[in-house]
Design a protein around this motif. Structure first.
Motif, PDB file in Angstrom:
ATOM      1  N   TYR A  23      37.323  33.034  41.270  1.00  0.00           N
ATOM      2  CA  TYR A  23      37.882  33.516  40.006  1.00  0.00           C
ATOM      3  C   TYR A  23      39.150  32.747  39.933  1.00  0.00           C
ATOM      4  O   TYR A  23      39.737  32.156  39.041  1.00  0.00           O
ATOM      5  CB  TYR A  23      38.183  34.778  39.768  1.00  0.00           C
ATOM      6  CG  TYR A  23      36.938  35.485  39.371  1.00  0.00           C
ATOM      7  CD1 TYR A  23      36.492  35.503  38.115  1.00  0.00           C
ATOM      8  CD2 TYR A  23      36.045  36.191  40.266  1.00  0.00           C
ATOM      9  CE1 TYR A  23      35.116  36.032  37.663  1.00  0.00           C
ATOM     10  CE2 TYR A  23      34.669  36.813  40.011  1.00  0.00           C
ATOM     11  CZ  TYR A  23      34.369  36.682  38.704  1.00  0.00           C
ATOM     12  OH  TYR A  23      33.227  37.260  38.139  1.00  0.00           O
ATOM     13  N   LEU A  24      40.080  32.617  40.826  1.00  0.00           N
ATOM     14  CA  LEU A  24      41.371  32.060  41.011  1.00  0.00           C
ATOM     15  C   LEU A  24      41.273  30.567  40.672  1.00  0.00           C
ATOM     16  O   LEU A  24      42.098  30.144  40.084  1.00  0.00           O
ATOM     17  CB  LEU A  24      42.110  32.575  42.340  1.00  0.00           C
ATOM     18  CG  LEU A  24      42.664  33.904  42.614  1.00  0.00           C
ATOM     19  CD1 LEU A  24      43.647  34.171  43.642  1.00  0.00           C
ATOM     20  CD2 LEU A  24      43.480  34.388  41.220  1.00  0.00           C
ATOM     21  N   ILE A  26      39.397  29.076  38.997  1.00  0.00           N
ATOM     22  CA  ILE A  26      39.172  28.842  37.543  1.00  0.00           C
ATOM     23  C   ILE A  26      40.373  28.153  36.813  1.00  0.00           C
ATOM     24  O   ILE A  26      40.315  27.598  35.883  1.00  0.00           O
ATOM     25  CB  ILE A  26      38.472  29.941  36.875  1.00  0.00           C
ATOM     26  CG1 ILE A  26      37.088  30.286  37.334  1.00  0.00           C
ATOM     27  CG2 ILE A  26      38.295  29.673  35.272  1.00  0.00           C
ATOM     28  CD1 ILE A  26      36.569  31.678  36.753  1.00  0.00           C
ATOM     29  N   TYR A  27      41.612  28.792  37.407  1.00  0.00           N
ATOM     30  CA  TYR A  27      42.871  28.247  36.720  1.00  0.00           C
ATOM     31  C   TYR A  27      42.973  26.875  36.814  1.00  0.00           C
ATOM     32  O   TYR A  27      43.401  26.326  35.818  1.00  0.00           O
ATOM     33  CB  TYR A  27      43.896  28.805  37.478  1.00  0.00           C
ATOM     34  CG  TYR A  27      45.377  28.437  37.022  1.00  0.00           C
ATOM     35  CD1 TYR A  27      45.882  28.798  35.674  1.00  0.00           C
ATOM     36  CD2 TYR A  27      46.085  27.485  37.810  1.00  0.00           C
ATOM     37  CE1 TYR A  27      46.878  28.592  35.346  1.00  0.00           C
ATOM     38  CE2 TYR A  27      47.516  27.160  37.131  1.00  0.00           C
ATOM     39  CZ  TYR A  27      47.694  27.727  35.842  1.00  0.00           C
ATOM     40  OH  TYR A  27      49.045  27.317  35.244  1.00  0.00           O
ATOM     41  N   GLY A  28      42.462  26.148  37.692  1.00  0.00           N
ATOM     42  CA  GLY A  28      42.399  24.670  37.816  1.00  0.00           C
ATOM     43  C   GLY A  28      41.738  23.789  36.510  1.00  0.00           C
ATOM     44  O   GLY A  28      41.995  22.648  36.300  1.00  0.00           O
ATOM     45  N   THR A  30      42.467  24.235  33.723  1.00  0.00           N
ATOM     46  CA  THR A  30      43.147  24.095  32.669  1.00  0.00           C
ATOM     47  C   THR A  30      43.663  22.551  32.699  1.00  0.00           C
ATOM     48  O   THR A  30      44.075  22.031  31.429  1.00  0.00           O
ATOM     49  CB  THR A  30      44.575  24.796  32.772  1.00  0.00           C
ATOM     50  OG1 THR A  30      44.957  24.615  34.208  1.00  0.00           O
ATOM     51  CG2 THR A  30      44.297  26.501  32.652  1.00  0.00           C
ATOM     52  N   LYS A  34      45.201  18.983  30.086  1.00  0.00           N
ATOM     53  CA  LYS A  34      46.838  18.616  30.271  1.00  0.00           C
ATOM     54  C   LYS A  34      46.708  17.133  30.849  1.00  0.00           C
ATOM     55  O   LYS A  34      45.615  16.449  31.311  1.00  0.00           O
ATOM     56  CB  LYS A  34      47.269  19.292  31.633  1.00  0.00           C
ATOM     57  CG  LYS A  34      47.517  20.615  31.117  1.00  0.00           C
ATOM     58  CD  LYS A  34      48.324  21.309  32.394  1.00  0.00           C
ATOM     59  CE  LYS A  34      48.840  22.713  31.983  1.00  0.00           C
ATOM     60  NZ  LYS A  34      49.889  23.198  32.658  1.00  0.00           N
ATOM     61  N   ILE A  42      49.942  21.396  38.485  1.00  0.00           N
ATOM     62  CA  ILE A  42      49.192  21.882  37.206  1.00  0.00           C
ATOM     63  C   ILE A  42      50.194  22.590  36.288  1.00  0.00           C
ATOM     64  O   ILE A  42      49.968  22.393  35.076  1.00  0.00           O
ATOM     65  CB  ILE A  42      48.260  22.876  37.644  1.00  0.00           C
ATOM     66  CG1 ILE A  42      46.983  22.236  38.528  1.00  0.00           C
ATOM     67  CG2 ILE A  42      47.434  23.588  36.606  1.00  0.00           C
ATOM     68  CD1 ILE A  42      46.138  23.284  39.065  1.00  0.00           C
ATOM     69  N   LEU A  43      51.209  23.359  36.792  1.00  0.00           N
ATOM     70  CA  LEU A  43      52.177  23.992  35.762  1.00  0.00           C
ATOM     71  C   LEU A  43      52.932  22.949  34.915  1.00  0.00           C
ATOM     72  O   LEU A  43      53.167  23.101  34.060  1.00  0.00           O
ATOM     73  CB  LEU A  43      52.802  25.298  36.740  1.00  0.00           C
ATOM     74  CG  LEU A  43      52.238  26.171  37.138  1.00  0.00           C
ATOM     75  CD1 LEU A  43      52.969  26.998  38.039  1.00  0.00           C
ATOM     76  CD2 LEU A  43      51.406  27.043  35.966  1.00  0.00           C
ATOM     77  N   TRP A  47      50.690  19.672  28.228  1.00  0.00           N
ATOM     78  CA  TRP A  47      49.230  19.810  27.432  1.00  0.00           C
ATOM     79  C   TRP A  47      49.195  18.761  26.655  1.00  0.00           C
ATOM     80  O   TRP A  47      49.995  18.151  25.787  1.00  0.00           O
ATOM     81  CB  TRP A  47      49.759  21.289  26.863  1.00  0.00           C
ATOM     82  CG  TRP A  47      49.679  22.413  27.602  1.00  0.00           C
ATOM     83  CD1 TRP A  47      50.977  23.038  27.882  1.00  0.00           C
ATOM     84  CD2 TRP A  47      48.668  23.282  28.246  1.00  0.00           C
ATOM     85  NE1 TRP A  47      50.454  24.133  28.797  1.00  0.00           N
ATOM     86  CE2 TRP A  47      49.244  24.286  28.848  1.00  0.00           C
ATOM     87  CE3 TRP A  47      47.258  23.120  28.075  1.00  0.00           C
ATOM     88  CZ2 TRP A  47      48.559  25.152  29.566  1.00  0.00           C
ATOM     89  CZ3 TRP A  47      46.427  24.025  28.728  1.00  0.00           C
ATOM     90  CH2 TRP A  47      47.226  25.037  29.510  1.00  0.00           C
TER      91      TRP A  47
END
Length: 296
Positions: A23-24, A26-28, A30, A34, A42-43, A47
């Protein structure tokens, strides 16, 4: 709650494993939305909305890889899926236990070989210089000159299907054999008393008995219809067969790893998974209407 505290504690281990590794990450996903820059992370990357998806649908190669993916997946599903069921039914009808175990073992072995090794066999068998297939065809007069099968586009699909069948039919039959073993023997004995022959027992007892298993496995195969095996294609194709062999997974590999376009390749992968999920829902809904079995 206190009574089963140790069971809950054991359950905690796989739960944490799923959260951390399934699950963690999955943030990738995003980064598909971007303008991903390695130095910013990533952060820190900005966008850009659906720009990568618009680029994907305008890519001159996208519809080619989508068409190839669907064609190879559907052919693989239509041919190998029923063949595996038939193979399991035939195995179940073998009365000689030693012969049955020998056939099972031989059919399972290719599953444990990597696609690198299997593709090596394929290249050796089809070699225009010393390949067994070319030598055999020349000897019996079907062809006058050796054929370089691996560089001709028209031969890629048959090679892909046959190699898939060889690698997976034995292993795939295990689940069906397990389902067949769960059918009550009293049904066969009753059919025997009624005068049913072996073929009628297969049609009226064995096949209906494994319908739930067939339904579940079919749903899983349809859900992954856009996930054509990367290793198999990557080891069998070459630039001369790109037109018919290039699929989404190899396209993602070239864009993501070789061209270092991680955001774009993530968008392609996300598109692939969303379509697979929609197909899974549609097929699940259809099978529930036809029979009562489904996965959702």
């Amino acid at each position: 709650m206190k009574k089963y505290k140790w069971y809950y504690l054991l359950l905690l281990v796989p739960f944490i494993h799923q959260v951390v590794f399934s699950y963690l990450p999955i943030y990738g996903v995003t980064i598909a939305f971007k303008d991903f820059k390695m130095a910013r992370g990533i952060l820190g990357s900005s966008w850009i909305g659906f720009a990568h998806f618009r680029e994907l649908f305008h890519d001159v190669f996208f519809f080619r890889v989508l068409k190839n993916t669907l064609r190879l997946s559907l052919l693989n599903l239509v041919i190998t899926f029923p063949c595996t069921i038939v193979f399991a039914l035939l195995l179940n009808e073998i009365n000689n236990l030693k012969f049955k175990k020998a056939v099972q073992t031989i059919s399972y072995l290719p599953h444990f070989l990597s696609w690198v090794v299997i593709s090596g066999f394929v290249y050796q068998l089809l070699s225009p210089q010393s390949g067994f297939i070319n030598v055999l065809l020349c000897k019996i007069g079907i062809i006058s000159q050796p054929i370089n099968f691996m560089v001709l586009k028209k031969w890629f699909t048959p090679i892909y299907i046959i190699s898939s069948l060889w690698q997976g039919i034995g292993w795939g039959s295990i689940i069906y054999l397990s389902a067949i073993a769960g059918i009550e023997l009293s049904q066969y004995e009753s059919a025997q008393l009624d005068g049913a022959n072996r073929f009628q027992k297969i049609i009226y007892i064995t096949l209906p008995g494994i319908v739930p298993t067939i339904t579940i496995l079919l749903l899983l195969r349809v859900g992954g219809i856009l996930n054509v095996g990367f290793e198999q294609i990557f080891n069998l194709y070459n630039p001369s067969t790109y037109e018919v062999a290039d699929v989404i997974s190899t396209f993602v590999f070239r864009k993501g790893i070789m061209d270092a376009k991680y955001d774009y390749s993530t968008a392609v992968g996300l598109f692939q998974n969303v379509i697979g999920f929609i197909l899974l829902l549609l097929t699940n809904s259809f099978t529930k209407k036809v029979n009562e079995y489904g996965v959702l």
